[in-house]
Design a protein around this motif. Structure first.
Motif, PDB file in Angstrom:
ATOM      1  N   ALA A  20       0.830  -1.206   0.000  1.00 27.93           N
ATOM      2  CA  ALA A  20       0.000   0.000   0.000  1.00 27.93           C
ATOM      3  C   ALA A  20       0.862   1.252   0.000  1.00 27.93           C
ATOM      4  CB  ALA A  20      -0.937   0.003   1.197  1.00 27.93           C
ATOM      5  N   ALA A  21       1.966   1.221   0.740  1.00 27.30           N
ATOM      6  CA  ALA A  21       2.855   2.380   0.780  1.00 27.30           C
ATOM      7  C   ALA A  21       3.469   2.647  -0.587  1.00 27.30           C
ATOM      8  CB  ALA A  21       3.943   2.166   1.821  1.00 27.30           C
ATOM      9  N   ALA A  22       3.747   1.583  -1.341  1.00 26.93           N
ATOM     10  CA  ALA A  22       4.326   1.750  -2.668  1.00 26.93           C
ATOM     11  C   ALA A  22       3.307   2.280  -3.670  1.00 26.93           C
ATOM     12  CB  ALA A  22       4.889   0.424  -3.153  1.00 26.93           C
ATOM     13  N   GLN A  23       2.034   1.966  -3.482  1.00 24.58           N
ATOM     14  CA  GLN A  23       0.994   2.371  -4.427  1.00 24.58           C
ATOM     15  C   GLN A  23       0.383   3.727  -4.104  1.00 24.58           C
ATOM     16  OE1 GLN A  23      -1.750  -0.862  -4.335  1.00 24.58           O
ATOM     17  NE2 GLN A  23      -0.454  -2.203  -5.550  1.00 24.58           N
ATOM     18  N   ASN A  24       0.393   4.129  -2.853  1.00 23.04           N
ATOM     19  CA  ASN A  24      -0.217   5.399  -2.457  1.00 23.04           C
ATOM     20  C   ASN A  24       0.689   6.557  -2.864  1.00 23.04           C
ATOM     21  OD1 ASN A  24      -2.230   3.898  -1.338  1.00 23.04           O
ATOM     22  ND2 ASN A  24      -1.643   4.251   0.765  1.00 23.04           N
ATOM     23  N   ALA A  25       0.080   7.658  -3.268  1.00 24.34           N
ATOM     24  CA  ALA A  25       0.836   8.843  -3.667  1.00 24.34           C
ATOM     25  C   ALA A  25       0.051  10.092  -3.284  1.00 24.34           C
ATOM     26  CB  ALA A  25       1.100   8.833  -5.159  1.00 24.34           C
ATOM     27  N   THR A  26       0.784  11.085  -2.807  1.00 26.39           N
ATOM     28  CA  THR A  26       0.195  12.370  -2.464  1.00 26.39           C
ATOM     29  C   THR A  26       1.040  13.473  -3.096  1.00 26.39           C
ATOM     30  OG1 THR A  26      -0.624  11.520  -0.362  1.00 26.39           O
ATOM     31  CG2 THR A  26      -0.475  13.909  -0.583  1.00 26.39           C
ATOM     32  N   TYR A  27       0.388  14.402  -3.762  1.00 27.68           N
ATOM     33  CA  TYR A  27       1.075  15.527  -4.386  1.00 27.68           C
ATOM     34  C   TYR A  27       0.482  16.839  -3.882  1.00 27.68           C
ATOM     35  CZ  TYR A  27       3.129  12.320  -7.764  1.00 27.68           C
ATOM     36  OH  TYR A  27       3.830  11.310  -8.349  1.00 27.68           O
ATOM     37  N   VAL A  28       1.363  17.821  -3.690  1.00 25.21           N
ATOM     38  CA  VAL A  28       0.949  19.183  -3.347  1.00 25.21           C
ATOM     39  C   VAL A  28       1.119  20.015  -4.612  1.00 25.21           C
ATOM     40  CG1 VAL A  28       1.410  21.199  -1.931  1.00 25.21           C
ATOM     41  CG2 VAL A  28       1.638  18.913  -0.947  1.00 25.21           C
ATOM     42  N   LEU A  29       0.023  20.581  -5.084  1.00 29.60           N
ATOM     43  CA  LEU A  29       0.036  21.402  -6.296  1.00 29.60           C
ATOM     44  C   LEU A  29      -0.010  22.873  -5.912  1.00 29.60           C
ATOM     45  CD1 LEU A  29      -2.702  19.488  -8.326  1.00 29.60           C
ATOM     46  CD2 LEU A  29      -0.242  19.077  -8.345  1.00 29.60           C
ATOM     47  N   SER A  30       0.762  23.682  -6.616  1.00 31.26           N
ATOM     48  CA  SER A  30       0.708  25.132  -6.389  1.00 31.26           C
ATOM     49  C   SER A  30       0.881  25.831  -7.729  1.00 31.26           C
ATOM     50  CB  SER A  30       1.800  25.565  -5.410  1.00 31.26           C
ATOM     51  OG  SER A  30       3.077  25.256  -5.931  1.00 31.26           O
ATOM     52  N   VAL A  31       0.310  27.008  -7.819  1.00 32.34           N
ATOM     53  CA  VAL A  31       0.397  27.792  -9.052  1.00 32.34           C
ATOM     54  C   VAL A  31       1.069  29.123  -8.719  1.00 32.34           C
ATOM     55  CG1 VAL A  31      -1.946  28.744  -8.790  1.00 32.34           C
ATOM     56  CG2 VAL A  31      -0.890  28.669 -11.044  1.00 32.34           C
ATOM     57  N   ASP A  32       2.027  29.527  -9.563  1.00 32.95           N
ATOM     58  CA  ASP A  32       2.725  30.786  -9.319  1.00 32.95           C
ATOM     59  C   ASP A  32       2.026  31.940 -10.041  1.00 32.95           C
ATOM     60  OD1 ASP A  32       3.476  30.619 -11.995  1.00 32.95           O
ATOM     61  OD2 ASP A  32       5.553  30.071 -11.572  1.00 32.95           O
ATOM     62  N   ALA A  33       2.602  33.117  -9.942  1.00 34.41           N
ATOM     63  CA  ALA A  33       1.983  34.324 -10.508  1.00 34.41           C
ATOM     64  C   ALA A  33       1.891  34.292 -12.032  1.00 34.41           C
ATOM     65  CB  ALA A  33       2.774  35.557 -10.067  1.00 34.41           C
ATOM     66  N   TYR A  34       2.647  33.395 -12.670  1.00 34.30           N
ATOM     67  CA  TYR A  34       2.641  33.313 -14.136  1.00 34.30           C
ATOM     68  C   TYR A  34       1.791  32.164 -14.653  1.00 34.30           C
ATOM     69  CZ  TYR A  34       6.450  36.505 -13.341  1.00 34.30           C
ATOM     70  OH  TYR A  34       7.203  37.578 -12.923  1.00 34.30           O
ATOM     71  N   GLY A  35       1.104  31.456 -13.764  1.00 39.38           N
ATOM     72  CA  GLY A  35       0.218  30.372 -14.162  1.00 39.38           C
ATOM     73  C   GLY A  35       0.883  29.018 -14.283  1.00 39.38           C
ATOM     74  N   ASN A  36       2.143  28.924 -13.858  1.00 37.02           N
ATOM     75  CA  ASN A  36       2.845  27.639 -13.892  1.00 37.02           C
ATOM     76  C   ASN A  36       2.451  26.820 -12.666  1.00 37.02           C
ATOM     77  OD1 ASN A  36       4.392  28.420 -16.189  1.00 37.02           O
ATOM     78  ND2 ASN A  36       5.649  29.651 -14.823  1.00 37.02           N
ATOM     79  N   VAL A  37       1.998  25.583 -12.903  1.00 39.39           N
ATOM     80  CA  VAL A  37       1.595  24.704 -11.812  1.00 39.39           C
ATOM     81  C   VAL A  37       2.730  23.738 -11.503  1.00 39.39           C
ATOM     82  CG1 VAL A  37      -0.089  22.981 -11.058  1.00 39.39           C
ATOM     83  CG2 VAL A  37      -0.820  24.863 -12.512  1.00 39.39           C
ATOM     84  N   GLN A  38       3.149  23.735 -10.233  1.00 46.12           N
ATOM     85  CA  GLN A  38       4.191  22.834  -9.779  1.00 46.12           C
ATOM     86  C   GLN A  38       3.555  21.746  -8.913  1.00 46.12           C
ATOM     87  OE1 GLN A  38       4.778  26.316  -9.026  1.00 46.12           O
ATOM     88  NE2 GLN A  38       5.843  26.571 -10.953  1.00 46.12           N
ATOM     89  N   ALA A  39       4.074  20.521  -9.048  1.00 50.01           N
ATOM     90  CA  ALA A  39       3.604  19.399  -8.239  1.00 50.01           C
ATOM     91  C   ALA A  39       4.792  18.848  -7.467  1.00 50.01           C
ATOM     92  CB  ALA A  39       2.997  18.314  -9.125  1.00 50.01           C
ATOM     93  N   ALA A  40       4.639  18.766  -6.141  1.00 53.00           N
ATOM     94  CA  ALA A  40       5.691  18.216  -5.286  1.00 53.00           C
ATOM     95  C   ALA A  40       5.143  16.991  -4.590  1.00 53.00           C
ATOM     96  CB  ALA A  40       6.138  19.260  -4.265  1.00 53.00           C
ATOM     97  N   LYS A  41       5.866  15.879  -4.717  1.00 52.32           N
ATOM     98  CA  LYS A  41       5.412  14.628  -4.075  1.00 52.32           C
ATOM     99  C   LYS A  41       5.720  14.696  -2.585  1.00 52.32           C
ATOM    100  CE  LYS A  41       5.372   9.702  -4.523  1.00 52.32           C
ATOM    101  NZ  LYS A  41       5.736   8.532  -5.302  1.00 52.32           N
ATOM    102  N   GLN A  42       4.736  14.289  -1.801  1.00 56.37           N
ATOM    103  CA  GLN A  42       4.935  14.276  -0.347  1.00 56.37           C
ATOM    104  C   GLN A  42       5.378  12.925   0.083  1.00 56.37           C
ATOM    105  OE1 GLN A  42       1.363  15.591   1.654  1.00 56.37           O
ATOM    106  NE2 GLN A  42       2.425  17.421   2.266  1.00 56.37           N
TER     107      GLN A  42
END
Length: 93
Positions: free
Chosen positions: A71-93
């Motif tokens: 389950a730990a290998a299959q589960n995934a969580t991402y934090v998405l954020s958008v900057d002032a120029y509309g670029n969306v970044q995804a960071a894996k937690q």
């Protein structure tokens, strides 16, 4: 250099990115105007596995451990954020 986007345009860019994650089976666990958290995977019912481990004199613990590792290998969580120029970044937690 491109110009900064309005708040509404940034929200639209973030919404498009979130829609892509939802199509891939993720669920939104947090949402704000400039960020979101998405998660995928099923939680393990630890209470049930504890009861089974006790009832089988710890024999079930091997199954429980294997399920937790998979389950730990299959589960995934991402934090998405958008900057002032509309670029969306995804960071894996």
């Amino acid at each position: 250099m491109s110009e900064q986007l309005s708040r509404e345009q940034r929200e639209e860019a973030l919404e498009a990115a979130i829609a892509g994650y939802i199509r891939d089976g993720y669920q939104v666990t947090y949402r704000s105007a400039t960020g979101a958290t998405v998660a995928k995977g099923k939680p393990i019912n630890h209470t049930l596995h504890l009861i089974l481990t006790i009832a089988t004199c710890t024999v079930w613990s091997f199954v429980w451990i294997a399920l937790a590792i998979m389950a730990a290998a299959q589960n995934a969580t991402y934090v998405l954020s958008v900057d002032a120029y509309g670029n969306v970044q995804a960071a894996k937690q």
